[in-house]
Scaffold this motif. Structure first.
Motif, mmCIF file in Angstrom:
data_model
loop_
_atom_site.group_PDB
_atom_site.id
_atom_site.type_symbol
_atom_site.label_atom_id
_atom_site.label_comp_id
_atom_site.label_asym_id
_atom_site.label_seq_id
_atom_site.Cartn_x
_atom_site.Cartn_y
_atom_site.Cartn_z
ATOM 1 N N UNK A 176 0.818 -1.205 0.000
ATOM 2 C CA UNK A 176 0.000 0.000 0.000
ATOM 3 C C UNK A 176 0.852 1.255 0.000
ATOM 4 N N UNK A 177 1.950 1.225 0.763
ATOM 5 C CA UNK A 177 2.760 2.442 0.850
ATOM 6 C C UNK A 177 3.479 2.689 -0.479
ATOM 7 N N UNK A 178 3.824 1.593 -1.194
ATOM 8 C CA UNK A 178 4.441 1.775 -2.506
ATOM 9 C C UNK A 178 3.435 2.373 -3.494
ATOM 10 N N UNK A 179 2.174 1.925 -3.377
ATOM 11 C CA UNK A 179 1.139 2.473 -4.253
ATOM 12 C C UNK A 179 0.931 3.954 -3.914
ATOM 13 N N UNK A 180 0.929 4.259 -2.615
ATOM 14 C CA UNK A 180 0.794 5.656 -2.196
ATOM 15 C C UNK A 180 1.925 6.476 -2.813
ATOM 16 N N UNK A 181 3.116 5.899 -2.790
ATOM 17 C CA UNK A 181 4.295 6.577 -3.332
ATOM 18 C C UNK A 181 4.087 6.928 -4.807
ATOM 19 N N UNK A 182 3.735 5.924 -5.644
ATOM 20 C CA UNK A 182 3.567 6.241 -7.071
ATOM 21 C C UNK A 182 2.391 7.180 -7.280
ATOM 22 N N UNK A 183 1.375 7.069 -6.415
ATOM 23 C CA UNK A 183 0.226 7.957 -6.576
ATOM 24 C C UNK A 183 0.661 9.409 -6.412
ATOM 25 N N UNK A 184 1.355 9.671 -5.305
ATOM 26 C CA UNK A 184 1.791 11.049 -5.066
ATOM 27 C C UNK A 184 2.731 11.495 -6.181
ATOM 28 N N UNK A 185 3.583 10.569 -6.604
ATOM 29 C CA UNK A 185 4.553 10.904 -7.638
ATOM 30 C C UNK A 185 3.852 11.261 -8.945
ATOM 31 N N UNK A 186 2.834 10.465 -9.315
ATOM 32 C CA UNK A 186 2.120 10.737 -10.558
ATOM 33 C C UNK A 186 1.352 12.051 -10.443
ATOM 34 N N UNK A 187 0.755 12.287 -9.259
ATOM 35 C CA UNK A 187 0.018 13.537 -9.079
ATOM 36 C C UNK A 187 0.964 14.727 -9.218
ATOM 37 N N UNK A 188 2.150 14.590 -8.612
ATOM 38 C CA UNK A 188 3.127 15.678 -8.720
ATOM 39 C C UNK A 188 3.528 15.888 -10.179
ATOM 40 N N UNK A 189 3.758 14.768 -10.898
ATOM 41 C CA UNK A 189 4.109 14.868 -12.315
ATOM 42 C C UNK A 189 2.995 15.556 -13.090
ATOM 43 N N UNK A 190 1.753 15.196 -12.765
ATOM 44 C CA UNK A 190 0.617 15.812 -13.421
ATOM 45 C C UNK A 190 0.583 17.313 -13.184
ATOM 46 N N UNK A 191 0.863 17.719 -11.944
ATOM 47 C CA UNK A 191 0.873 19.149 -11.613
ATOM 48 C C UNK A 191 1.945 19.879 -12.428
ATOM 49 N N UNK A 192 3.135 19.270 -12.503
ATOM 50 C CA UNK A 192 4.204 19.912 -13.279
ATOM 51 C C UNK A 192 3.737 20.087 -14.717
ATOM 52 N N UNK A 193 3.140 19.019 -15.270
ATOM 53 C CA UNK A 193 2.702 19.057 -16.666
ATOM 54 C C UNK A 193 1.645 20.129 -16.875
ATOM 55 N N UNK A 194 0.767 20.264 -15.871
ATOM 56 C CA UNK A 194 -0.361 21.176 -15.995
ATOM 57 C C UNK A 194 0.059 22.620 -15.806
#
Lengths: 135, 182, 644
Positions: free
Chosen positions: C90-108
């Motif tokens: 679960x914590x690894x999934x949380x990790x990629x989730x936050x990471x993808x969200x951060x990537x999305x923010x940068x892109x946006x």
């Protein structure tokens, strides 16, 4: 799955392993009467590693063997023994593992050289970064 | 941006070098996990002085003098409350049957509990001393129960076995005892 | 459903990676415009996957292996949900989730940098993410099914059943992942050789954000260890604690070097390297915690196999980044120079000291491993770390006090001397007073310096109208003030704490410091998934009316475990800390009592530091917005003029 079961079992293992029913040794959880001696003992105990628990000093451990070692440390301090002599006695029996204060040996000198080496490195690398104050 | 080379080139490779060092160290310890048991530093050295009262009515207590009597002894550190110690019983019996003198130090134990323990799991010991504050345990550099020390006739510790002696280790222990007797 | 979203997201990450890197080689290739939207969709998909995981934990769906192993239907709802990330998968999934969200923010959001750099940054981000996707999908699938479903779950480690800890890991993860964005920016900038103040300004909010969460995470974690482990200690230099401290040290250094780069266009290569190092420390920390190569009080569910996987990821990511650094940094000039007495040089000093502390902590933490490899056992603990780090911390704090008063580029020390005289006198006064009091060197220096810091930290506000002070300046002042507060707390705790360990009968009264504590009664109590013995203590502070404390010795049954729940009474000037131990055979009870004057300042200081970071972040983001809006207006006006 099997592995996780094992982990769960390990987590549960500590309390399942029976403990002695004997009450704690006299000075395991009771301080010395003389505050100066107690302070010496406390400082020493905080820097001795518990032999059975995962990375705790004997002063922070609930393990019975840690209680017995606290008892022994307090008794010997009470008898007037020097804290460092007690530490040396323990290192003599358990090796460097038992003491959280590493000694300077052929094995550990880099630990003590590191702060100096880091500063020297910083100096070498930064020397040319600064302008002359006249510039 | 002007490409002015900065000072020392070797310094640029330094982080990578340090990182490689880190990876090497942790990889080594991942692939070859070190034995984390805390070994006694007393091997090859004479036993410390001690005198322990009898731990139960079943047999007399134990002192250093009893061990430095010209014969090899197996000094077993155990307790009635320790589960592996009960598991170890038959192996100690087997060693005794082969003529090894097994003596015990009972850690933080009560005479009644010990009597019950001997009744259930057998009594391989010729002597058992009571160590209620683990003092002798510390003096021997022992860090838990059960542990066994092979002590030669002059009272010198020759071998330390950490954990319970398994059935397939009886021969090895007997060999260590024989070696200490030579 | 969750799994499908995860696979899709991984595929998109691959697309993002290829698109981003292609644009480096072939500018204007057809994949280029796809990269940003891909990052955003990927973020949405992972968020769906994580929501699914929370949902199965909420419902305690025992046909999911992870739920069966880590949850239990009798658990309070908060811990059921926290159970979703209170385990490895679960914590690894949380990790990629936050990471993808951060990537999305940068892109946006990020529009300031050259498009090539942004694409390279997103590609680097996708590269790191892909590793974690592979890890999740291959080695630790959080959605693996159990057939048949388990009759009941195995429960969550009781030590982890605590409101503070439910939010502790996500806080640290947000910090770690924020640093992954800084890492991607650094790699992106190296690849395109665009290390400029604009790059620093783009990276700064992410570093600041990550740093705020790391600060909060460490502060909260330390308080948790303090009241949960039950021995009154708040920092043990335990490997897991060090693992969380190291990214913070690197991030703090990075934060300061980024401001030098943003305002003065200096320290270019150094800043880029710190960006890599900060994320390296996050991953090294995760590795050390998960792999179990080091023994720790805080180690839960370690697994060497997963450790190997994380190590592989770590080696690929960091090794690649450092190789690029070694190859490219030579072509990045260090930028502007500056005099020995200048704000830059104070910040450089701070960076050197922080890096040195980082080096010491890393070395001390790993040394036992190194010794093991050589066949020896060594323990490195507080007696090493305290003095070895103090040697660097104390000078750093002195410079931290003076640095903000200096001007950029070049300054005369004589200019700032007058404002320093008063704090210096106070510092010396306190030191003399404490020497008479008979204190050890380190606590003495700590208290004296802490007092001085509190005063000097406020000096940058001197002579300014408080309403016109910018938010980032407020942030700096508050954060530095917070460091002073925390230092005072640390020093007071080690100097003035009193400890009382006794075996007391019911009705007996014990004195500890200015307190009189009476053991009133001992009763059994029951909780949702535990039973406990609870002591009622009546504590009165120098004769005042008594307050009640109720420490407990708890027994959990899912899984079976004993814990001591300390009871703490907080006054403005400190905390009374009480723990109930075992019963002695003569009917007396073990009590452990501590009076810790001003110990709360440690965590108050930590929170102030985080608050300072938040103020600075708010200020930066607000001014970025204003600038963006202003730029938009100019474009709009030009277009109208063009038409008119």
């Amino acid at each position: 799955m099997m592995r996780s079961l094992l982990i769960a079992a390990l987590l549960a293992a500590a309390p399942v392993l029976a403990d002695s029913t004997l009450p704690p040794a006299p000075y395991a959880n009771v301080q010395l009467e003389d505050p100066a001696q107690e302070a010496k003992a406390a400082a020493l105990m905080a820097s001795l590693r518990c032999l059975q628990c995962q990375g705790q000093s004997i002063s922070d451990s609930d393990a019975q063997i840690a209680g017995d070692l606290r008892n022994q440390v307090r008794l010997r301090i009470k008898a007037g023994e020097d804290p460092e002599a007690i530490r040396a006695w323990l290192i003599d029996r358990y090796g460097d593992y038992v003491s959280y204060a590493p000694r300077v040996t052929t094995l550990t000198w880099p630990l003590f050289a590191a702060p100096l080496a880091l500063l020297a490195l910083a100096f070498v690398l930064l020397r040319r970064r600064f302008t002359r104050s006249a510039a | 941006m002007t490409a002015v080379p900065t000072g020392s080139r070797w310094a640029l490779w330094l982080p990578l070098g340090l990182f490689a060092g880190f990876v090497a160290v942790v990889l080594f310890s991942l692939l070859k996990p070190a034995d984390r048991a805390v070994k006694s530093a007393m091997i090859g050295r004479p036993l410390p002085q001690f005198t322990l009262a009898a731990a139960s009515a079943a047999q007399p207590g134990l002192a250093r003098a009893d061990l430095a009597d010209g014969k090899v002894h197996l000094l077993n550190i155990f307790a009635s409350w320790c589960v592996p110690c009960a598991v170890e019983g038959p192996q100690l019996q087997a060693l005794r049957a082969r003529g090894v003198d097994v003596v015990g130090v009972a850690i933080r134990d009560k005479p009644d509990d010990l009597a019950r323990f001997f009744a259930q799991h057998g009594n391989p010991f010729s002597r058992v001393g009571a160590d209620n504050v683990s003092a002798i345990q510390f003096a021997l550099g022992s860090s838990g129960v059960p542990e066994s020390f092979v002590v030669d006739g002059r009272g010198v510790i020759r071998y330390q076995h950490i954990g319970d002696i398994r059935a397939d280790q009886v021969d090895m222990i007997a060999a260590k005892v024989a070696e200490a007797g030579r | 459903m969750g799994l499908a979203a995860l696979w899709l997201a991984a595929a998109l990450a691959a697309l993002q990676l290829i698109g981003g890197f292609l644009s480096l080689r072939l500018p204007g290739n057809p994949l280029e415009p796809v990269v940003r939207p891909t990052a955003i969709v990927q973020a949405a998909l992972v968020a769906v996957a994580f929501a699914c995981l929370i949902a199965v934990f909420w419902r305690t769906d025992l046909s999911v292996a992870l739920v069966a192993e880590n949850s239990h239907s009798a658990k309070p709802l908060l811990y059921k949900i926290a159970g979703a990330w209170g385990n490895h998968e679960g914590s690894m999934l949380l990790w990629v989730t936050i990471m993808a969200l951060a990537g999305g923010c940068v892109a946006l959001l990020e529009r300031r940098l050259p498009e090539r750099t942004i694409l390279a940054t997103l590609a680097a981000q996708a590269f790191v993410s892909l590793g974690f996707y592979a890890f999740l999908l291959i080695a630790s699938n959080p959605f693996a099914r159990l057939d048949p479903a388990a009759p009941e779950g195995q429960g969550l480690n009781p030590l982890l059943q605590d409101p503070g800890l439910a939010f502790h890991p996500p806080t640290l993860y947000i910090g770690y992942v924020g640093l992954s964005v800084a890492f991607s920016f650094a790699v992106g900038a190296l690849l395109t050789r665009e290390v400029s103040p604009a790059f620093a300004r783009a990276m700064r909010p992410w570093v600041l954000g990550a740093w705020i969460f790391l600060t909060l995470g460490i502060t909260a974690g330390s308080y948790w260890a303090y009241y949960e482990l039950g021995w009154g200690g708040w920092w043990f230099w335990d490997p897991v604690e060090n693992a969380s401290l190291m990214p913070w040290l690197a991030a703090t250094a990075l934060l300061h070097s980024v401001s030098v780069l943003a305002s003065r266009n200096a320290l270019r290569a150094w800043t880029v390297m710190l960006g890599v190092v900060a994320f390296a420390m996050s991953m090294i920390g995760t590795f050390l915690v998960r792999s179990g190569v080091l023994t720790s009080v805080h180690a839960f569910a370690v697994d060497p196999e997963r450790g190997t996987f994380i190590l592989a990821l770590l080696t690929i990511n960091i090794g690649a980044a450092l190789t690029i650094f070694a190859l490219r940094a030579g072509t990045v000039s260090e930028g502007e120079r500056f005099a020995v007495v200048s704000r830059e040089s104070a910040l450089v000093f701070n960076n050197v000291m922080l890096t040195a502390i980082l080096g010491i902590v890393l070395l001390g933490t790993l040394y036992p491993l190194l010794a093991e490899a050589l066949g020896a056992q060594v323990s490195v603990g507080p007696p090493y770390f305290n003095p070895a780090t103090a040697v660097f911390v104390l000078p750093m704090l002195v410079v931290m006090a003076i640095g903000p008063l200096l001007r950029w580029r070049r300054d005369q020390f004589a200019r700032v001397r007058p404002v320093l005289i008063l704090p210096l006198l106070v510092l010396i006064g306190v030191a003399i007073w404490l020497t008479i009091y008979g204190l050890h060197v380190l606590p003495l220096l700590g208290i004296a310096l802490g007092t001085g810091l509190l005063m000097v930290a406020l000096v940058p506000l001197r002579g300014r109208r408080l309403r016109t002070v910018t938010l980032p300046l407020w942030g700096m002042v508050v954060a530095h003030f917070g460091i002073g507060v925390a230092l005072l707390g640390v020093a007071c705790d080690s100097a003035f704490s009193t400890e009382k360990l006794v075996a007391a009968r019911v009705g007996e009264t014990v004195a500890v410091g200015p307190w009189l504590v009476r053991l009133s009664r001992i009763e059994p109590v029951a909780g949702p998934n535990w039973t406990a013995l609870e002591a009622t203590l009546a504590a009165s502070y120098s004769g005042a009316a008594a307050d009640e404390l109720k420490p407990q010795a708890r027994s959990f049954w899912t899984p079976v475990q004993q814990t001591n729940e300390s009871a703490i009474l907080t006054r403005w000037n400190g905390q009374l800390y009480t723990v109930l131990g075992e019963e002695a055979d003569d009917g007396r009870w073990q009590l452990r009592l501590w009076w810790k004057p001003f110990v709360t300042l440690i965590w108050l200081g930590g929170m102030l530091v985080a608050l300072g970071g938040a103020l600075a972040l708010l200020g930066r983001v607000a001014s970025d917005w204003r600038r963006a809006i202003a730029a938009g207006k100019i474009v709009y006006r030009r277009q109208r003029q063009g038409r008119g």
